[in-house]
Design an enzyme around this catalytic site. Sequence first.
Site, PDB file in Angstrom:
ATOM      1  N   MET A  62       0.851  -1.199   0.000  1.00 38.38           N
ATOM      2  CA  MET A  62       0.000   0.000   0.000  1.00 38.38           C
ATOM      3  C   MET A  62       0.887   1.249   0.000  1.00 38.38           C
ATOM      4  SD  MET A  62      -3.383  -0.977   2.134  1.00 38.38           S
ATOM      5  CE  MET A  62      -2.734  -0.680   3.761  1.00 38.38           C
ATOM      6  N   GLY A  80      11.232  -2.852   5.439  1.00 35.21           N
ATOM      7  CA  GLY A  80      10.533  -4.142   5.391  1.00 35.21           C
ATOM      8  C   GLY A  80      10.079  -4.464   3.965  1.00 35.21           C
ATOM      9  N   HIS A  81       9.477  -3.463   3.307  1.00 32.15           N
ATOM     10  CA  HIS A  81       9.057  -3.688   1.911  1.00 32.15           C
ATOM     11  C   HIS A  81      10.269  -3.934   1.016  1.00 32.15           C
ATOM     12  CE1 HIS A  81       5.739  -0.947   3.413  1.00 32.15           C
ATOM     13  NE2 HIS A  81       5.044  -1.967   2.964  1.00 32.15           N
ATOM     14  N   LEU A 104       6.644   3.058   1.623  1.00 35.46           N
ATOM     15  CA  LEU A 104       7.570   1.926   1.692  1.00 35.46           C
ATOM     16  C   LEU A 104       8.675   2.157   2.711  1.00 35.46           C
ATOM     17  CD1 LEU A 104       7.878   1.237  -2.132  1.00 35.46           C
ATOM     18  CD2 LEU A 104       6.286   0.244  -0.483  1.00 35.46           C
TER      19      LEU A 104
END
Length: 282
Positions: A29, A35-36, A32
Amino acid sequence: MQIVRQLDPLRNVTDTLRREGPLALVPTMGALHEGHLTLVRAARKRAAHVAVSIFINPRQFGPNEDLARYPRRLEVDCALLAAEGVSLVWAPEPEAMYPQGYATTVSVTEVSEGLCGAARPGHFDGVATVVLKLFNQVRPDLALFGEKDWQQLAVIRRMARDLDLTRPHVAAIEGVETVREADGLALSSRNAYLSAEDRANAAALPREMRRALAAIRAGQPVADALGALIGALIANGFVSVDYAQLCDAETLVPLAQPGVAPARLLVAARIGATRLIDNLPL
Ligand code: PAF
């Protein structure tokens, strides 16, 4: 890196990418964080091309949730993804995803119902629906999701099995381990909402979860360890605990005592106005 915002050009782009080898999808979503980017790096190792979707899915937010204030940073996000060697950003407008007259919902029972599903009615229907649409739109060979949202991952795995979303059409589902700050707090776009004081206190969540897991491993009854965990979170500045449960890692059925199947501790707790979730294996 191509940025596509409409369905028609998407088809051509993904067809071309897939000709060169496996295509991985990382659904997001936006907003960012590391983690992304860890998901993107894992995807790059497994596929010839990586597509990242950025879509703030209104159908997975409840009426009193943070849809309006959810961070929107498409330009910054695209710059980060270009630097990671991503081939395609799929960033549809809400009208492209849910055109006038849209009427279909995917609902995964049982694994969706407890934990976050109980506190957020309809949330996992919204997630399952958009993820299935993203799979149909991008038609990836594999898709990667963070283990931070363990229940989401369990719901998507269940959906993929139940609806036969197997290769070559779509997607092997891979979970990627949660990325944490130095003090153990799981990375989340929602950490940005925390005040400095709440951010410092938030580290109690993974710390006290580890303590509870150690107590359960040492033989303390699960109910006692979870009671102590809830007390410790409140003592450390959390205002409430939505749930703290030891569950079967796949079905998410709550466990009164650990068995042979893999188990996972899952917690959602509020600090300030922010709801944080985390999970760890037993
Ligand atoms: O985890 C998320 O960011 C979202 O729930 C997802 C999987 C992208 C679906 O909107």
